[in-house]
Design an enzyme around this catalytic site. Structure first.
Site, PDB file in Angstrom:
ATOM      1  CD  GLU A 424      -2.861  -1.244   2.379  1.00 12.14           C
ATOM      2  OE1 GLU A 424      -2.787  -0.376   3.245  1.00 12.14           O
ATOM      3  OE2 GLU A 424      -3.715  -2.154   2.402  1.00 12.14           O
ATOM      4  CD  GLU A 532      -4.348  -8.077   1.838  1.00 12.27           C
ATOM      5  OE1 GLU A 532      -5.231  -7.395   2.390  1.00 12.27           O
ATOM      6  OE2 GLU A 532      -3.134  -7.810   1.904  1.00 12.27           O
TER       7      GLU A 532
HETATM    8  C1  XIL Z   1      -5.723  -6.344   8.564  1.00 13.03           C
HETATM    9  C2  XIL Z   1      -5.963  -7.511   9.473  1.00 13.03           C
HETATM   10  O1  XIL Z   1      -6.870  -8.382   8.851  1.00 13.03           O
HETATM   11  C3  XIL Z   1      -6.490  -7.040  10.799  1.00 13.03           C
HETATM   12  O2  XIL Z   1      -6.549  -8.136  11.714  1.00 13.03           O
HETATM   13  C4  XIL Z   1      -5.585  -5.968  11.364  1.00 13.03           C
HETATM   14  O3  XIL Z   1      -6.159  -5.441  12.533  1.00 13.03           O
HETATM   15  C5  XIL Z   1      -5.379  -4.860  10.361  1.00 13.03           C
HETATM   16  O4  XIL Z   1      -4.885  -5.406   9.168  1.00 13.03           O
HETATM   17  N1  XIL Z   1      -4.949  -4.893   3.764  1.00 13.03           N
HETATM   18  C6  XIL Z   1      -3.854  -5.562   4.212  1.00 13.03           C
HETATM   19  C7  XIL Z   1      -3.918  -6.362   5.437  1.00 13.03           C
HETATM   20  O5  XIL Z   1      -2.845  -5.592   3.505  1.00 13.03           O
HETATM   21  O6  XIL Z   1      -2.694  -6.377   6.133  1.00 13.03           O
HETATM   22  C8  XIL Z   1      -4.993  -5.889   6.358  1.00 13.03           C
HETATM   23  O7  XIL Z   1      -5.094  -6.819   7.411  1.00 13.03           O
HETATM   24  C9  XIL Z   1      -6.296  -5.765   5.608  1.00 13.03           C
HETATM   25  C10 XIL Z   1      -6.170  -4.752   4.508  1.00 13.03           C
END
Ligand code: XIL
Length: 630
Positions: A424, A532
């Protein structure tokens, strides 16, 4: 049921009872009944308290019971003599240490048997002509025990037992409220203490009786939704979120009625184009819990395509829930960590790493011959305070970053196949580099530095830049493209781009645009991974079943695209059960109205799961229906 090993008991076509159970992940079958006199006339009812009890109507119309205790079978004939013969399927339950069985006699009496002080006590519960039962009793719970049955008068009756004893209630009145079949849907509606029975009247209409605030109320469903000609089948209900009722119309169509907080609506519920329904549908309640038949495990199907199909793993659930772990192993061939390899969790203090969780997950992945994605080395959140607020200058920060990557990637070299090296880095509002402390302290080359460090620490690891909102061709994705072209021109070792794909069915989705975008990155020689995926539904205003179908479609289309696109070998979801997802916290929306993943909170497969199966095994979903109907 599952007392360590999952078990399924059923009556086969020769009327013998069979037991399916899992041993070391493999299904075994064992015949329970032996010889002619032990054959079953009714379906078995199975209960578990300590030992497993299987109750059924024997070939001789006597009630029989089989105990299954650590693999040993013991056989009993419970009823004896003509008066106690049974005319249907007995149902039993456990209460206050005693075992209770309720059954229907050939003469229509409903009887009750209780096992107390090591012997069976027999009580007749109903006797009067108009209360004799024409349908088998069904058992339901809420606090006290409730048995529902259709009386010979055609009305719906309820037997309730509580501490004071038995009560008998008639629930429907008047000719038009009589029942024409069993098929009783019953359950807690919308998670409220509200019970409902759905039945078909002799004229074919669907009626409901609801138990709200302690009293039963009779409702006729809107006849425009449930035409009188309908309902020639048994009904079934199932739940997720809303109450769903499936039935077959006189024209042979499968219809679905759905009750949400807005009232009843009618749908045709075929979720998958290849599905064919040839008999009365049983509804999703009966797909019920894990396990899934081996040939429909996602991994089994994915392996055929050499596809990496998996999920992220939530560490605390992983540690505490054996079903979650079992599903990981059985359904998926790749996993990532949800949090434990992020900078903060793994490097909480400048001089201290916490590898315990990551070691455990990596070991699990190895033990089960899975593949692992490591997520994520450089991000702008979940960073430890010592790092973020340490007042570091550029040189110090570079040293910290290189040292961190060398340590973490080096420790798992050869064990973590993919790394999200930077996560990101592009801002979705400006489409410029996101203003993070990495950018502030090091400058824009922090990405190059991170990728070089990762390559040095594990030359075989495949290095990914990962982001969200970049799957379609759009300004953000263009910015990422330009950034990566620059990195490649500078000789930065980057192997692929990750599309996170946290998407929602209320937002546009254009699979052609995603494909075209993949083509662009593929032309640079990069892999494209779906990293994801989760599909939110809460903000979609259509009724729940439609939202689940839209959701299923997106999971399906993305998987089909990944299979077909040469640059895509990895399809990873951000979890698999609606019980474990970051979505509720981050985006709002509560279960069951929000439900972003392919399995529900009880690990029941949702349409999205079948859509994933369907993408890998087109035409196979029809073959799955027998399992659904169990
Ligand atoms: C999220 C996790 O799922 C949560 O448990 C944590 O509190 C915050 O991060 N994009 C990403 C992930 O790349 O690392 C994120 O994961 C969700 C969004």
């Amino acid at each position: 049921f599952d007392n360590g090993t999952p078990h399924i008991v059923y009556r086969d076509l020769n009327n013998h009872l069979q037991l399916l159970f899992q041993e070391n992940g493999v299904w075994q079958k064992r015949q329970i009944t032996q010889g002619d006199d032990q054959r079953a006339k009714s379906d078995p009812s199975v209960y578990e308290f300590g030992t497993i009890h299987i109750i059924y109507q024997g070939w001789d119309d006597q009630m029989r019971e089989i105990l299954l205790d650590r693999g040993e079978l013991t056989y009993f004939r419970i009823t004896d003599g003509d008066a106690q013969k049974i005319a249907g399927r007995p149902v039993g339950f456990v209460r206050e240490g005693a075992q209770h069985i309720v059954y229907r006699q050939p003469d229509g009496n409903i009887n009750h048997m209780r096992f107390e002080n090591e012997r069976w006590v027999h009580n007749q519960l109903i006797g009067a002509e108009d209360m004799l039962a024409a349908g088998d009793p069904q058992l339901h719970f809420w606090g006290t025990q409730h048995f529902l049955y259709r009386g010979q008068d055609g009305h719906l009756h309820e037997l309730v037992v509580n501490l004071e004893g038995w009560d008998n209630f008639q629930l429907t009145f008047g000719d038009e409220q009589k029942m024409a079949g069993d098929g009783i849907g019953f359950g807690t509606v919308l998670d409220k203490p509200w019970q409902m029975v759905v039945y078909r009247t002799p004229s074919g209409q669907l009626n409901t009786v609801s138990f709200v605030n302690g009293i039963w109320t009779h409702n006729v469903l809107d006849t425009s939704l449930a035409p009188q000609a309908a309902a020639d089948s048994k009904f079934s209900t199932y739940f997720y979120g809303a109450q769903h009722i499936l039935y077959k119309t006189a024209q042979g169509e499968i219809q679905e009625l759905v009750l949400t907080s807005n009232g009843w609506e009618s749908y045709a519920p075929i979720f998958l184009d290849q599905a064919q329904l040839n008999s009365s549908p049983a509804g999703f309640a009966h797909i019920s819990t894990y396990p899934t038949p081996p040939s429909f495990l996602l991994k089994t199907l994915a392996d055929k395509y050499d596809l990496e199909l998996g999920v992220t793993v939530n560490q605390s659930v992983f540690e505490n829930d054996p079903v979650y772990r079992q599903m990981l192993v059985e359904q998926f061939n790749i996993v990532s960590n949800e949090n434990i390899l992020k900078f903060g969790p793994i490097h909480p203090e400048q001089d201290r790493y916490d590898f315990e969780n990551a070691d455990e997950l990596v070991q699990f992945v190895q033990d089960n011959s899975m593949t692992m994605r490591g997520h994520a080395l450089v991000w702008h959140t979940q960073q430890p305070a010592w790092l973020e607020f340490g007042g570091w200058n550029r040189e110090e920060m570079i040293e910290i970053l290189e040292d961190h990557i060398a340590t973490v990637v080096g420790r798992y070299a050869g064990k973590i196949k993919y790394w999200d090296v930077v996560n990101e880095a592009i801002d979705e509002d400006t489409n410029q580099m996101r203003e993070t402390f990495w950018l502030e302290t090091i400058g824009p080359d922090y990405l190059d530095i991170a990728f070089h460090a990762a390559r040095a620490a594990d030359p075989d690891a495949i290095l990914i830049y990962n982001d969200y909102g970049n799957s379609h061709i759009n300004p953000k994705s263009d910015a990422i493209y330009e950034m990566i072209v620059g990195m490649l021109n500078r000789g930065v070792p980057i192997d692929g781009v990750g599309f996170q794909l946290h998407i929602s069915t209320h937002l546009p989705f254009d699979i052609d645009s995603i494909r075209a975008n993949m083509d662009l990155f593929a032309a640079l020689g990069l892999k494209v991974q779906f990293t994801e995926i989760d599909v939110r539904i809460w903000q979609n205003t259509s009724a729940l079943p439609n939202r689940l179908v839209d959701q299923a479609q997106r999971y399906h289309d993305l998987l089909e695209l990944c299979i077909e696109h040469p640059a895509c070998e990895t399809y990873q979801m951000w979890g698999f059960t609606d019980g474990v997802t970051w979505v509720y916290d981050f985006f709002g929306g509560e279960y069951p109205f929000e439900a972003p993943l392919p399995w529900d909170v009880d690990y029941r497969p949702k349409p999205a799961y079948y859509a994933l199966v369907d993408a890998m095994a087109p035409n196979a979903t029809a073959a799955y229906l027998p399992y659904i109907q169990q």
